[in-house]
Design a protein around this motif. Structure first.
Motif, PDB file in Angstrom:
ATOM      1  N   GLN A 674     -60.228  -1.320 -14.275  1.00 38.59           N
ATOM      2  CA  GLN A 674     -61.357  -2.194 -14.586  1.00 38.59           C
ATOM      3  C   GLN A 674     -60.885  -3.562 -15.065  1.00 38.59           C
ATOM      4  O   GLN A 674     -61.358  -4.609 -14.594  1.00 38.59           O
ATOM      5  CB  GLN A 674     -62.234  -1.532 -15.644  1.00 38.59           C
ATOM      6  CG  GLN A 674     -62.843  -0.207 -15.210  1.00 38.59           C
ATOM      7  CD  GLN A 674     -63.303   0.630 -16.394  1.00 38.59           C
ATOM      8  OE1 GLN A 674     -63.674   0.102 -17.447  1.00 38.59           O
ATOM      9  NE2 GLN A 674     -63.263   1.949 -16.236  1.00 38.59           N
ATOM     10  N   ALA A 675     -59.943  -3.560 -16.016  1.00 45.10           N
ATOM     11  CA  ALA A 675     -59.459  -4.822 -16.579  1.00 45.10           C
ATOM     12  C   ALA A 675     -58.728  -5.653 -15.538  1.00 45.10           C
ATOM     13  O   ALA A 675     -58.925  -6.877 -15.439  1.00 45.10           O
ATOM     14  CB  ALA A 675     -58.543  -4.536 -17.765  1.00 45.10           C
ATOM     15  N   ARG A 676     -57.890  -4.984 -14.740  1.00 46.73           N
ATOM     16  CA  ARG A 676     -57.081  -5.725 -13.772  1.00 46.73           C
ATOM     17  C   ARG A 676     -57.952  -6.287 -12.640  1.00 46.73           C
ATOM     18  O   ARG A 676     -57.786  -7.442 -12.228  1.00 46.73           O
ATOM     19  CB  ARG A 676     -55.997  -4.803 -13.210  1.00 46.73           C
ATOM     20  CG  ARG A 676     -55.024  -5.490 -12.272  1.00 46.73           C
ATOM     21  CD  ARG A 676     -54.247  -6.596 -12.957  1.00 46.73           C
ATOM     22  NE  ARG A 676     -53.403  -6.106 -14.039  1.00 46.73           N
ATOM     23  CZ  ARG A 676     -52.781  -6.882 -14.915  1.00 46.73           C
ATOM     24  NH1 ARG A 676     -52.939  -8.195 -14.845  1.00 46.73           N
ATOM     25  NH2 ARG A 676     -52.021  -6.359 -15.872  1.00 46.73           N
ATOM     26  N   VAL A 677     -58.887  -5.497 -12.138  1.00 47.98           N
ATOM     27  CA  VAL A 677     -59.751  -5.965 -11.052  1.00 47.98           C
ATOM     28  C   VAL A 677     -60.607  -7.137 -11.516  1.00 47.98           C
ATOM     29  O   VAL A 677     -60.750  -8.141 -10.806  1.00 47.98           O
ATOM     30  CB  VAL A 677     -60.621  -4.815 -10.516  1.00 47.98           C
ATOM     31  CG1 VAL A 677     -61.723  -5.345  -9.604  1.00 47.98           C
ATOM     32  CG2 VAL A 677     -59.759  -3.802  -9.771  1.00 47.98           C
ATOM     33  N   ARG A 678     -61.174  -7.038 -12.714  1.00 48.63           N
ATOM     34  CA  ARG A 678     -62.000  -8.144 -13.220  1.00 48.63           C
ATOM     35  C   ARG A 678     -61.166  -9.415 -13.364  1.00 48.63           C
ATOM     36  O   ARG A 678     -61.618 -10.517 -13.019  1.00 48.63           O
ATOM     37  CB  ARG A 678     -62.643  -7.761 -14.541  1.00 48.63           C
ATOM     38  CG  ARG A 678     -63.518  -8.865 -15.170  1.00 48.63           C
ATOM     39  CD  ARG A 678     -64.746  -9.197 -14.321  1.00 48.63           C
ATOM     40  NE  ARG A 678     -65.711  -8.127 -14.292  1.00 48.63           N
ATOM     41  CZ  ARG A 678     -66.723  -7.995 -15.162  1.00 48.63           C
ATOM     42  NH1 ARG A 678     -66.906  -8.887 -16.128  1.00 48.63           N
ATOM     43  NH2 ARG A 678     -67.570  -6.986 -15.041  1.00 48.63           N
ATOM     44  N   ASP A 716     -58.100   4.522   0.208  1.00 47.96           N
ATOM     45  CA  ASP A 716     -57.729   5.238   1.429  1.00 47.96           C
ATOM     46  C   ASP A 716     -58.966   5.289   2.311  1.00 47.96           C
ATOM     47  O   ASP A 716     -59.793   6.192   2.188  1.00 47.96           O
ATOM     48  CB  ASP A 716     -57.247   6.649   1.075  1.00 47.96           C
ATOM     49  CG  ASP A 716     -57.055   7.542   2.290  1.00 47.96           C
ATOM     50  OD1 ASP A 716     -57.026   7.017   3.421  1.00 47.96           O
ATOM     51  OD2 ASP A 716     -56.929   8.767   2.105  1.00 47.96           O
ATOM     52  N   PRO A 717     -59.143   4.313   3.220  1.00 45.44           N
ATOM     53  CA  PRO A 717     -60.379   4.272   4.013  1.00 45.44           C
ATOM     54  C   PRO A 717     -60.664   5.563   4.775  1.00 45.44           C
ATOM     55  O   PRO A 717     -61.838   5.934   4.945  1.00 45.44           O
ATOM     56  CB  PRO A 717     -60.132   3.100   4.977  1.00 45.44           C
ATOM     57  CG  PRO A 717     -59.171   2.215   4.258  1.00 45.44           C
ATOM     58  CD  PRO A 717     -58.278   3.154   3.495  1.00 45.44           C
ATOM     59  N   VAL A 718     -59.621   6.262   5.220  1.00 45.65           N
ATOM     60  CA  VAL A 718     -59.821   7.478   6.001  1.00 45.65           C
ATOM     61  C   VAL A 718     -60.471   8.578   5.167  1.00 45.65           C
ATOM     62  O   VAL A 718     -61.177   9.440   5.696  1.00 45.65           O
ATOM     63  CB  VAL A 718     -58.481   7.952   6.589  1.00 45.65           C
ATOM     64  CG1 VAL A 718     -58.644   9.248   7.368  1.00 45.65           C
ATOM     65  CG2 VAL A 718     -57.889   6.872   7.496  1.00 45.65           C
ATOM     66  N   SER A 719     -60.279   8.536   3.855  1.00 48.14           N
ATOM     67  CA  SER A 719     -60.874   9.558   2.982  1.00 48.14           C
ATOM     68  C   SER A 719     -62.386   9.430   2.901  1.00 48.14           C
ATOM     69  O   SER A 719     -63.070  10.367   2.485  1.00 48.14           O
ATOM     70  CB  SER A 719     -60.288   9.451   1.569  1.00 48.14           C
ATOM     71  OG  SER A 719     -60.816   8.319   0.894  1.00 48.14           O
ATOM     72  N   THR A 720     -62.913   8.259   3.233  1.00 47.46           N
ATOM     73  CA  THR A 720     -64.333   7.868   3.154  1.00 47.46           C
ATOM     74  C   THR A 720     -64.814   7.706   1.717  1.00 47.46           C
ATOM     75  O   THR A 720     -66.018   7.600   1.478  1.00 47.46           O
ATOM     76  CB  THR A 720     -65.273   8.848   3.896  1.00 47.46           C
ATOM     77  OG1 THR A 720     -65.476  10.034   3.121  1.00 47.46           O
ATOM     78  CG2 THR A 720     -64.753   9.201   5.280  1.00 47.46           C
ATOM     79  N   ASN A 721     -63.903   7.640   0.758  1.00 51.12           N
ATOM     80  CA  ASN A 721     -64.293   7.486  -0.652  1.00 51.12           C
ATOM     81  C   ASN A 721     -64.049   6.056  -1.120  1.00 51.12           C
ATOM     82  O   ASN A 721     -63.127   5.383  -0.660  1.00 51.12           O
ATOM     83  CB  ASN A 721     -63.483   8.446  -1.532  1.00 51.12           C
ATOM     84  CG  ASN A 721     -63.727   9.891  -1.165  1.00 51.12           C
ATOM     85  OD1 ASN A 721     -64.855  10.281  -0.865  1.00 51.12           O
ATOM     86  ND2 ASN A 721     -62.675  10.704  -1.174  1.00 51.12           N
ATOM     87  N   TYR A 722     -64.868   5.613  -2.065  1.00 54.05           N
ATOM     88  CA  TYR A 722     -64.697   4.323  -2.714  1.00 54.05           C
ATOM     89  C   TYR A 722     -64.368   4.543  -4.183  1.00 54.05           C
ATOM     90  O   TYR A 722     -65.061   5.300  -4.874  1.00 54.05           O
ATOM     91  CB  TYR A 722     -65.968   3.479  -2.605  1.00 54.05           C
ATOM     92  CG  TYR A 722     -66.429   3.237  -1.191  1.00 54.05           C
ATOM     93  CD1 TYR A 722     -65.863   2.230  -0.413  1.00 54.05           C
ATOM     94  CD2 TYR A 722     -67.427   4.021  -0.625  1.00 54.05           C
ATOM     95  CE1 TYR A 722     -66.289   2.011   0.890  1.00 54.05           C
ATOM     96  CE2 TYR A 722     -67.857   3.814   0.673  1.00 54.05           C
ATOM     97  CZ  TYR A 722     -67.285   2.806   1.429  1.00 54.05           C
ATOM     98  OH  TYR A 722     -67.710   2.605   2.717  1.00 54.05           O
ATOM     99  N   VAL A 723     -63.319   3.891  -4.650  1.00 49.80           N
ATOM    100  CA  VAL A 723     -62.953   3.940  -6.065  1.00 49.80           C
ATOM    101  C   VAL A 723     -63.686   2.812  -6.778  1.00 49.80           C
ATOM    102  O   VAL A 723     -63.799   1.701  -6.258  1.00 49.80           O
ATOM    103  CB  VAL A 723     -61.431   3.805  -6.238  1.00 49.80           C
ATOM    104  CG1 VAL A 723     -61.039   3.805  -7.708  1.00 49.80           C
ATOM    105  CG2 VAL A 723     -60.717   4.935  -5.497  1.00 49.80           C
ATOM    106  N   PHE A 724     -64.213   3.097  -7.980  1.00 48.54           N
ATOM    107  CA  PHE A 724     -64.876   2.057  -8.756  1.00 48.54           C
ATOM    108  C   PHE A 724     -63.855   1.076  -9.320  1.00 48.54           C
ATOM    109  O   PHE A 724     -62.721   1.447  -9.638  1.00 48.54           O
ATOM    110  CB  PHE A 724     -65.665   2.667  -9.924  1.00 48.54           C
ATOM    111  CG  PHE A 724     -66.803   3.544  -9.505  1.00 48.54           C
ATOM    112  CD1 PHE A 724     -67.496   3.317  -8.334  1.00 48.54           C
ATOM    113  CD2 PHE A 724     -67.199   4.613 -10.309  1.00 48.54           C
ATOM    114  CE1 PHE A 724     -68.552   4.133  -7.948  1.00 48.54           C
ATOM    115  CE2 PHE A 724     -68.251   5.444  -9.940  1.00 48.54           C
ATOM    116  CZ  PHE A 724     -68.924   5.200  -8.763  1.00 48.54           C
ATOM    117  N   GLY A 725     -64.291  -0.156  -9.471  1.00 50.90           N
ATOM    118  CA  GLY A 725     -63.470  -1.168 -10.120  1.00 50.90           C
ATOM    119  C   GLY A 725     -64.191  -1.686 -11.343  1.00 50.90           C
ATOM    120  O   GLY A 725     -64.413  -0.955 -12.305  1.00 50.90           O
ATOM    121  N   SER A 726     -64.591  -2.962 -11.299  1.00 53.14           N
ATOM    122  CA  SER A 726     -65.365  -3.568 -12.374  1.00 53.14           C
ATOM    123  C   SER A 726     -66.357  -4.522 -11.742  1.00 53.14           C
ATOM    124  O   SER A 726     -65.998  -5.650 -11.381  1.00 53.14           O
ATOM    125  CB  SER A 726     -64.452  -4.323 -13.344  1.00 53.14           C
ATOM    126  OG  SER A 726     -65.210  -4.969 -14.350  1.00 53.14           O
TER     127      SER A 726
END
Length: 811
Positions: A674-678, A716-726
């Motif tokens: 969260q901190a790094r993405v923001r 990992d786009p192939v996984s079809t999952n999105y990881v949250f950021g900030s």
């Protein structure tokens, strides 16, 4: 002057062409309208269009262009300020003060260069055949375009905002999506540009009386340097009647051997037309010329108060195709109507994501980024469905389909294509089935970096496999996965392609045998992961099992003693000397692709939990990840300029690092993500010409911002999952297709409040630090509550961490 009424007419024409269905998403923008500006003859954009700054990335090393195009348009009609050296990759750089002319094809943000086809330059007086240099000398055909310069000859300091809705460093230049204008000060000529999908339209208003002419320079294109002209053959020009000129050429630059044709009509009769070969005029009355060095000067009667209009269609098939594209898309001479239609189409596409933020800077950065995601891939088929394939033959598409080009796959598989599966879902089958078509037609097999019917083989891996596997895993139909399978299986299992035989035999590529071997090993491992998914979905279980196991070959270039990915010899020994900031084990060799051992050590996108074991577990991996961001940012002298946007040894300005801040989610320390993405969102992007941390790369740099500003990223786009950021935005409403809307809101958000306190999905608590695509694609409301201190328990439990390698976290 283009009024709100004209805009509505353009919107109606745009809809009538069948290019869009419902314009519901455009409704609020239409209500606000496009008001006319009184002094400039330009439109002051309202709606979301007013937030787009087309000059973002035209400075620094962004390599973008500011000219007129449509979403995914085949024509990019834009000024060329220079055509040699790295920062001229798009033909334009805001540091240049002169314009060579206006050409019809451009690349957006690439580090390699080509295009700049069919340069047109309006002028007066004697015909000048040489472009000259950026240092305007007054005796060649380039022209200055800023009448108000400092005494030192450099652009005025500061970022000029002139007419509402336009931005430029230059007082005589302005633009927004679908429209560009500039005053050429050498002869007081106002140049305006707009475009349809396959055609460009010019409007030239001459401010002085005298002899006016257009120069068409068929020799113009990107050059390796100013002493090495663009390599061409089969150049042809033909005059047709007194208002038309047609032609074509074969170009041997980056996409070596590509062919492109044009048809150009003018609104006033040509009084005199002169063709030139090797800068010498051909005999009077010559109507056709063939050679490698052709130009044409089209003279008109004394400059009139009425503007001179020029319309140009292009085709990769033949001259007839260029003419059909021209007549089919711009049958008349209504420049303002074409422009209004372009603005309406951009407003519609941009409005597929409606955002709210208290910061005008954030909204401008967001919509400028969203705009850039739609500049590639580009349509490369004619209005009648014909296109030139990767086999150099002419094919015809099924009705309703488009063929595409300009796939910067090493970059765009990471964020741009995942973003398309959300807000361009209707276009995904066309884009991805286009890759299948390219794969089947190409003699070289799986697409890598195809451009106008030619495989450039630029960059490493074959990440078209990732785009196909992602679309397949997300359930997109209308894509012939079965037809694609033999091509991708052959690449994975048989092709002798850039070290793959070593990779299959040894489980890695020896660095003394193949350049950039460490990076190639790691990226082939991810491609194995993608092709394994394709195999599984098509019922090839044995192949899937083999490829899944082989996707763990990353282990074979990991040195447990140094805890770095590093170059290895064929006999299994680690090559010396080793320095984690070096790009090769000697100054004459590259072991990494636009990176070094620090960056390559975190390239793993698909098997993070097993990878952690090589570091002794999640604590060791997290400590190493901290080290990446906190290391001395020094790079060796021979590091390529692509390694940019440094935070420690983390190179955000180059695409391989884009997923790395999100890896903390897998250690349970999601608050660090969260901190790094923001921090990256707030410091690496600005709505300025020098507002990008590195090359735009056909939309990937911007797609990272768009996804991350909404709080999502596909590690990992192939996984079809999105990881949250900030999430940086307060609210986003995304049209995800079929009338469904995804709402993402961030409550209690703002500067200094990057930390997720809690998440809910459709009103119910959501404790995971990730979410599947199928949830978001169904529509609903994803709600974040933000704060100024980390909630370290969020995403910490093993069950709440993102799955990897198809498995949940082991912690």
């Amino acid at each position: 002057m283009v009024t709100r009424r004209r805009f509505l007419q353009g919107m109606a024409a745009f809809t009538a062409l069948g290019q869009v269905g419902s314009l519901t998403a455009l409704a609020s923008g239409v209500q606000e309208g496009l008001d006319a500006s009184s002094a400039s003859g330009g439109t002051a954009a309202e709606g979301v269009l007013r937030y787009v700054d087309v000059f973002v990335g035209t400075g620094g090393h962004g390599h973008t262009f500011p000219g007129a195009t449509r979403p995914f348009g085949m024509v990019q009609l834009s000024p060329d300020t220079y055509n040699a050296q790295w920062d001229a990759s798009s033909g334009y750089h805001q540091g240049d003060g002169s314009i060579m002319g206006f050409s019809h094809t451009h690349l957006s943000g690439t580090g390699a260069a080509d295009m700049l086809d069919f340069l047109v330059m309006p002028s007066m007086g004697p015909v000048r055949l040489q472009p000259g240099d950026r240092d305007f000398d007054g005796v060649n055909y380039v022209s200055r375009f800023d009448a108000k310069r400092q005494g030192d000859g450099k652009p005025e300091k500061g970022y000029k905002t002139g007419v509402k809705g336009y931005r430029s460093h230059y007082t005589n230049e302005s633009a927004h999506p679908g429209y560009y204008r500039v005053k050429l000060t050498q002869h007081d000529i106002l140049a305006e540009l707009t475009a349809t999908l396959r055609t460009g339209m010019h409007r030239y208003t001459f401010g002085k009386e005298g002899d006016a002419h257009l120069l068409l320079d068929m020799t113009h294109g990107y050059q390796d340097d100013m002493d090495k002209p663009t390599r061409l053959s089969d150049v042809e020009l033909t005059l047709v009647g007194n208002d038309t000129i047609v032609g074509g050429r074969r170009v041997y630059q980056w996409a070596s051997g590509r062919v492109i044709y044009f048809a150009m009509k003018v609104s006033r009769p040509i009084a005199i037309a002169t063709l030139y070969e090797n800068d010498k005029p051909l005999p009077k009355g010559t109507a056709t010329a063939k050679g490698d060095h052709l130009k044409a000067a089209l003279h008109f009667d004394k400059a009139s108060s009425e503007p001179l209009l020029v319309k140009v269609g292009i085709s990769g098939v033949d001259i007839d195709g260029a003419m059909r594209n021209l007549e089919g898309e711009i049958p008349g001479w209504d420049f303002d109507g074409v422009r209004a239609s372009a603005e309406a189409e951009w407003e519609h596409e941009l409005s597929k994501i409606r955002v709210a933020s208290s910061s005008d800077k954030v909204k401008r950065t967001f919509y400028s980024s969203l705009y850039h995601t739609m500049l590639a891939p580009t349509v490369f088929s004619d209005i009648d469905g014909r296109y030139r394939g990767m086999d150099r033959a002419v094919h015809t598409l099924p009705e309703g389909r488009h063929n595409y080009s300009t796939y910067s796959l090493w970059d765009t598989y990471r964020a741009e294509h995942p973003l398309f599966t959300l807000y361009q879902s209707e276009r995904v089958p066309d884009l991805v089935d286009g890759l299948v078509r390219l794969a089947v037609e190409s003699p070289s097999g799986a697409p890598v970096w195809p451009l106008q019917g030619v495989e450039t083989v630029c960059m490493i891996g074959y990440h078209s496999a990732v785009v196909l596997a992602e679309a397949q895993a997300k359930g997109f139909t209308g894509i012939d996965y079965m037809k694609a399978w033999p091509v991708f299986r052959r690449r994975a299992m048989q092709d002798d392609y850039f070290g793959l035989p070593y990779y299959r035999k040894l489980g890695y590529i020896p660095s003394e045998k193949e350049g950039e071997a460490v990076s190639k090993t790691l990226e082939y491992a991810y491609d194995d992961w993608a092709v394994a998914h394709m195999a599984e979905a098509l019922g090839h279980g044995d192949d899937a099992s083999l490829l899944r196991k082989r996707s763990q070959n990353y282990r074979n270039v990991f040195d447990k003693d140094t805890q770095f990915m590093r170059p290895r010899a064929e006999d299994g020994t680690w090559l010396q000397p080793f320095d984690p900031i070096a790009i090769g084990h000697s100054n004459r060799w590259r072991d990494f692709t636009e990176s070094n051992a620090w960056q390559a050590t975190f390239l793993n996108q698909h098997d993070v939990y097993n990878y952690m074991g090589l570091f002794g577990g999640e604590e060791g991996f997290e400590k190493k990840l901290d080290g990446l961001f906190n290391a001395d940012p020094t790079l060796p002298d021979n590091a390529p300029p692509d390694i940019a946007g440094m935070v420690g040894q983390y190179a955000f300005g180059n695409e391989p690092g884009h997923h790395m801040p999100y890896l903390y989610a897998y250690t349970g320390a999601h608050h660090k993500t969260q901190a790094r993405v923001r921090m990256l969102l707030e410091t690496m992007y600005l709505p300025e010409p020098d507002g990008l941390p590195g090359n735009e790369d056909c939309g990937q740099m911007s797609a990272w911002y768009v996804m991350s500003a909404m709080g999502l990223y596909a590690v990992d786009p192939v996984s079809t999952n999105y990881v949250f950021g900030s999430p940086l935005l307060d609210r986003a409403e995304v049209q995800v297709g079929g009338g469904r809307v995804l709402v993402i809101e961030a409550k209690d958000n703002g500067p200094g409040r990057p930390y997720i306190q809690s998440v809910s999905w459709n009103g119910k608590p959501w404790t995971k630090s990730w979410i599947p695509h199928k949830e978001l694609a169904a529509g609903g409301t994803l709600s974040f509550v933000m704060g100024d201190v980390p909630n370290e328990s969020f995403g910490k439990a093993g069950a709440d961490r993102p799955p990897s390698f198809g498995e949940p976290a082991k912690a």
